[in-house]
Design a protein around this motif. Structure first.
Motif, mmCIF file in Angstrom:
data_model
loop_
_atom_site.group_PDB
_atom_site.id
_atom_site.type_symbol
_atom_site.label_atom_id
_atom_site.label_comp_id
_atom_site.label_asym_id
_atom_site.label_seq_id
_atom_site.Cartn_x
_atom_site.Cartn_y
_atom_site.Cartn_z
ATOM 1 N N ARG A 91 0.830 -1.202 0.000
ATOM 2 C CA ARG A 91 0.000 0.000 0.000
ATOM 3 C C ARG A 91 0.867 1.256 0.000
ATOM 4 O O ARG A 91 1.761 1.404 0.820
ATOM 5 N N ALA A 92 0.595 2.150 -0.911
ATOM 6 C CA ALA A 92 1.305 3.425 -1.024
ATOM 7 C C ALA A 92 0.333 4.555 -0.693
ATOM 8 O O ALA A 92 -0.877 4.357 -0.630
ATOM 9 N N PHE A 93 0.874 5.739 -0.485
ATOM 10 C CA PHE A 93 0.048 6.920 -0.300
ATOM 11 C C PHE A 93 0.783 8.122 -0.862
ATOM 12 O O PHE A 93 1.973 8.060 -1.145
ATOM 13 N N LYS A 94 0.054 9.213 -1.032
ATOM 14 C CA LYS A 94 0.650 10.426 -1.566
ATOM 15 C C LYS A 94 0.727 11.486 -0.482
ATOM 16 O O LYS A 94 -0.197 11.626 0.326
ATOM 17 N N ILE A 95 1.815 12.230 -0.506
ATOM 18 C CA ILE A 95 1.999 13.377 0.376
ATOM 19 C C ILE A 95 1.718 14.615 -0.468
ATOM 20 O O ILE A 95 2.305 14.771 -1.548
ATOM 21 N N ASN A 96 0.827 15.478 0.004
ATOM 22 C CA ASN A 96 0.425 16.681 -0.735
ATOM 23 C C ASN A 96 -0.070 16.357 -2.138
ATOM 24 O O ASN A 96 0.111 17.146 -3.060
ATOM 25 N N GLY A 97 -0.657 15.184 -2.317
ATOM 26 C CA GLY A 97 -1.228 14.813 -3.598
ATOM 27 C C GLY A 97 -0.224 14.557 -4.698
ATOM 28 O O GLY A 97 -0.599 14.371 -5.843
ATOM 29 N N ARG A 98 1.063 14.518 -4.353
ATOM 30 C CA ARG A 98 2.080 14.409 -5.394
ATOM 31 C C ARG A 98 3.162 13.373 -5.111
ATOM 32 O O ARG A 98 3.503 12.578 -5.977
ATOM 33 N N LEU A 99 3.732 13.400 -3.936
ATOM 34 C CA LEU A 99 4.860 12.517 -3.616
ATOM 35 C C LEU A 99 4.359 11.157 -3.149
ATOM 36 O O LEU A 99 3.682 11.057 -2.130
ATOM 37 N N VAL A 100 4.692 10.101 -3.883
ATOM 38 C CA VAL A 100 4.271 8.745 -3.528
ATOM 39 C C VAL A 100 5.277 8.162 -2.548
ATOM 40 O O VAL A 100 6.490 8.205 -2.779
ATOM 41 N N ARG A 101 4.790 7.611 -1.446
ATOM 42 C CA ARG A 101 5.647 7.002 -0.426
ATOM 43 C C ARG A 101 4.992 5.730 0.088
ATOM 44 O O ARG A 101 3.791 5.518 -0.009
ATOM 45 N N TRP A 102 5.832 4.864 0.659
ATOM 46 C CA TRP A 102 5.396 3.638 1.309
ATOM 47 C C TRP A 102 5.930 3.649 2.735
ATOM 48 O O TRP A 102 7.095 3.971 2.959
#
Length: 80
Positions: free
Chosen positions: A53-64
């Motif tokens: 599962r990944a998520f975005k920081i500020n709608g732009r940076l993808v992180r796990w």
């Protein structure tokens, strides 16, 4: 893979990770290195919804989150 631990809110470190609340956040390059697969494969898995599962920081940076990746890996081991 360089992981930089910090206290408090998420803070960028040198390299490809940052840490929040003691849990490393990995970008695609750091996760690829951790899992031994290419960043391209990780991008495909993310689009297909088959990888960790990944998520975005500020709608732009993808992180796990490393903890999410480790839990996903454990589930893969149990399924094999």
């Amino acid at each position: 893979m360089a992981v930089h631990e910090v206290a408090g809110p998420a803070t960028a470190g040198q390299g490809n990770t940052l840490t929040t609340s003691g849990d490393a956040l990995l970008n695609v390059e750091a996760l690829g290195e951790y899992l031994g697969i290419s960043p391209h494969t990780l991008r495909i898995w993310r689009m297909e919804g088959t990888g960790p599962r990944a998520f975005k920081i500020n709608g732009r940076l993808v992180r796990w989150r490393k903890s999410d990746v480790d839990a996903w890996l454990e589930g893969q081991r149990e399924a094999a």
